[in-house]
Motif scaffolding. Sequence first.
Motif, short mmCIF file in Angstrom:
data_model
loop_
_atom_site.label_atom_id
_atom_site.label_comp_id
_atom_site.label_asym_id
_atom_site.label_seq_id
_atom_site.Cartn_x
_atom_site.Cartn_y
_atom_site.Cartn_z
N LEU A 17 0.83 -1.21 0.00
CA LEU A 17 0.00 0.00 0.00
C LEU A 17 0.86 1.25 0.00
O LEU A 17 0.54 2.24 -0.68
CB LEU A 17 -0.92 -0.02 1.22
CG LEU A 17 -2.08 -1.02 1.18
CD1 LEU A 17 -2.81 -1.03 2.50
CD2 LEU A 17 -3.04 -0.67 0.05
N ALA A 18 1.94 1.22 0.80
CA ALA A 18 2.81 2.40 0.83
C ALA A 18 3.46 2.63 -0.54
O ALA A 18 3.58 3.77 -1.00
CB ALA A 18 3.90 2.22 1.90
N GLY A 19 3.85 1.53 -1.20
CA GLY A 19 4.45 1.67 -2.51
C GLY A 19 3.48 2.18 -3.57
O GLY A 19 3.90 2.78 -4.56
N LEU A 20 2.18 1.96 -3.34
CA LEU A 20 1.19 2.43 -4.30
C LEU A 20 0.62 3.79 -3.93
O LEU A 20 0.51 4.69 -4.77
CB LEU A 20 0.05 1.40 -4.41
CG LEU A 20 0.41 0.05 -5.03
CD1 LEU A 20 -0.80 -0.89 -4.96
CD2 LEU A 20 0.85 0.23 -6.48
N GLU A 21 0.22 3.96 -2.67
CA GLU A 21 -0.52 5.15 -2.28
C GLU A 21 0.37 6.38 -2.10
O GLU A 21 -0.05 7.49 -2.43
CB GLU A 21 -1.30 4.88 -0.99
CG GLU A 21 -2.45 3.90 -1.17
CD GLU A 21 -3.38 3.89 0.02
OE1 GLU A 21 -3.01 4.48 1.06
OE2 GLU A 21 -4.49 3.34 -0.09
N ILE A 22 1.56 6.20 -1.56
CA ILE A 22 2.42 7.38 -1.35
C ILE A 22 2.80 8.03 -2.68
O ILE A 22 2.65 9.26 -2.84
CB ILE A 22 3.66 6.98 -0.53
CG1 ILE A 22 3.23 6.63 0.91
CG2 ILE A 22 4.68 8.12 -0.51
CD1 ILE A 22 4.37 6.18 1.80
N PRO A 23 3.29 7.27 -3.68
CA PRO A 23 3.55 7.93 -4.98
C PRO A 23 2.27 8.52 -5.59
O PRO A 23 2.32 9.61 -6.17
CB PRO A 23 4.10 6.78 -5.84
CG PRO A 23 4.65 5.80 -4.88
CD PRO A 23 3.74 5.86 -3.70
N LEU A 24 1.14 7.82 -5.44
CA LEU A 24 -0.10 8.34 -5.97
C LEU A 24 -0.47 9.65 -5.31
O LEU A 24 -0.90 10.62 -5.96
CB LEU A 24 -1.22 7.31 -5.78
CG LEU A 24 -2.61 7.72 -6.28
CD1 LEU A 24 -2.58 7.97 -7.78
CD2 LEU A 24 -3.63 6.64 -5.93
N GLY A 25 -0.29 9.72 -3.98
CA GLY A 25 -0.60 10.95 -3.27
C GLY A 25 0.29 12.10 -3.70
O GLY A 25 -0.18 13.23 -3.89
N TYR A 26 1.59 11.82 -3.86
CA TYR A 26 2.50 12.89 -4.29
C TYR A 26 2.18 13.34 -5.72
O TYR A 26 2.22 14.55 -6.03
CB TYR A 26 3.95 12.41 -4.21
CG TYR A 26 4.53 12.53 -2.83
CD1 TYR A 26 4.73 13.78 -2.24
CD2 TYR A 26 4.89 11.40 -2.10
CE1 TYR A 26 5.28 13.91 -0.98
CE2 TYR A 26 5.44 11.52 -0.83
CZ TYR A 26 5.62 12.76 -0.27
OH TYR A 26 6.14 12.88 0.99
N VAL A 27 1.87 12.39 -6.59
CA VAL A 27 1.51 12.77 -7.97
C VAL A 27 0.26 13.63 -7.97
O VAL A 27 0.17 14.64 -8.69
CB VAL A 27 1.34 11.50 -8.82
CG1 VAL A 27 0.70 11.85 -10.17
CG2 VAL A 27 2.68 10.82 -9.04
#
Length: 473
Positions: A17-27
Amino acid sequence: MTRRLLLSYLALAVLVLAGLEIPLGYVYARGETSRAARDVERDAAMLAEITEEDIEKGELAALPEVLDEYTERNGGRVVVTDRHGTVLADSDPDGRTGISLAAQPDIARALANRATVTTTTDGDGADVLSATLPGASGTTVRGTLRLTYPLSEVDARVHRIWGALALGGACVLAAVALVAFSLARWITRPLRTLEAATAQLADGHLADPPDAATGPPELRRLAASFTHTATRLQHLLGAQQAFASEASHQLKTPLTSLRLRLENFEPHLDPRAHPSLDEAVGEVERLGRMVQGLLALARLENTATTPEPVDLDTVLTDRVAMWEPLAAEQYVTLDVTGPPVGGVWAIPGALEQIIDNLVANALRVSPAGSTLTLHRSPGTELHVVDQGPGMNDADRARAFDRFWRASDTHHDGTGLGLPIVRHLVDASGGTITLHPAPGTGLLARIRLRPAPLGPAGTHPASGAQGRAGVGSW
């Protein structure tokens, strides 16, 4: 193990989840900021055209109305200046007109017919998106327009997205936890039943075999193999216990009969053969003691007993009182020294047999007029010290081997007393070691674990209160 598996699954889910959601949030955050900047620049360009037209026509009174209409609908702050940088209109009620802003970098660039879009701070120190554009027709600049929009609105949208991502991640983790818990319970069920079965087998009887019908195939096969092994082991132990219980009765009668027959030969033998007859009778007696020692050792090894709190001082007093008459017949003094020790952990009846075997062996080698000392030492230790010939290092190293006797021994021991003592001490959770005694003789040091006693102490009933000594050296 269920908890560790569950934590492993959750840790893996968190990493995914961290690998998916953190980049998604920053983008998303960067995209939202970029969109806001484009919107501000687009609105500023539109307002600059409108205000430039009003300035060109000299309709300055229409400027505040245009600015108020925009800010009421979209928010932000709009400032319009003329071609010299003097403020003509300001949508902020606290803003002042007639002041010059020509010295400010963005206004100066706009007066030079260049646009500025940037992130800056307003007069209150808040972060804002700022777009400053010239109001121009071709190369003729008739004024400037500055549109500022608070970044707090952008941040609020970004935070809402982060919250939605966090909530979604929490829901996913909850679902993963539920599935992982069910999976971990399914995987570990054979292990839990196997653990319970192992504990039962350690206590001497397997009542509930492990579950071999659920769980992964590897664990089902393991449970089935364990059940087969435990069943076979119980059968072998049962056969050995049956032998230990029956052999004593089956062997005692022929040995007794053999001894009687040998003794009946005495009147019919030449007196010169009597010493040989006495030796034969002695060997039969020794064989009988050896059989009894082997059977006692087999019973000890086949019996799974849990240590209990025992009052060492009470047991020591009882056994010394029992051995004092025999010691007096051999002109040996029994002496108990040291402060009271209190409670120790021992299997039922073990302390009595330990003391009896050590005292019997010590009396067998103690010369007349010597002292046999039973010393209590701090740390729940008991020292049995004789004044006999003692043992060298090699003999002490082998003294606990079954049937071993020193090469220079002159008594009829069987070599089983000390192995029995060591088994009893080990089963009680203690240790026994042999050391040279001060001067001459041997010191047997028994160290047991301290145990709490009730108000009146604890002295379990013993199954071996009589003289249980079997010679060891």
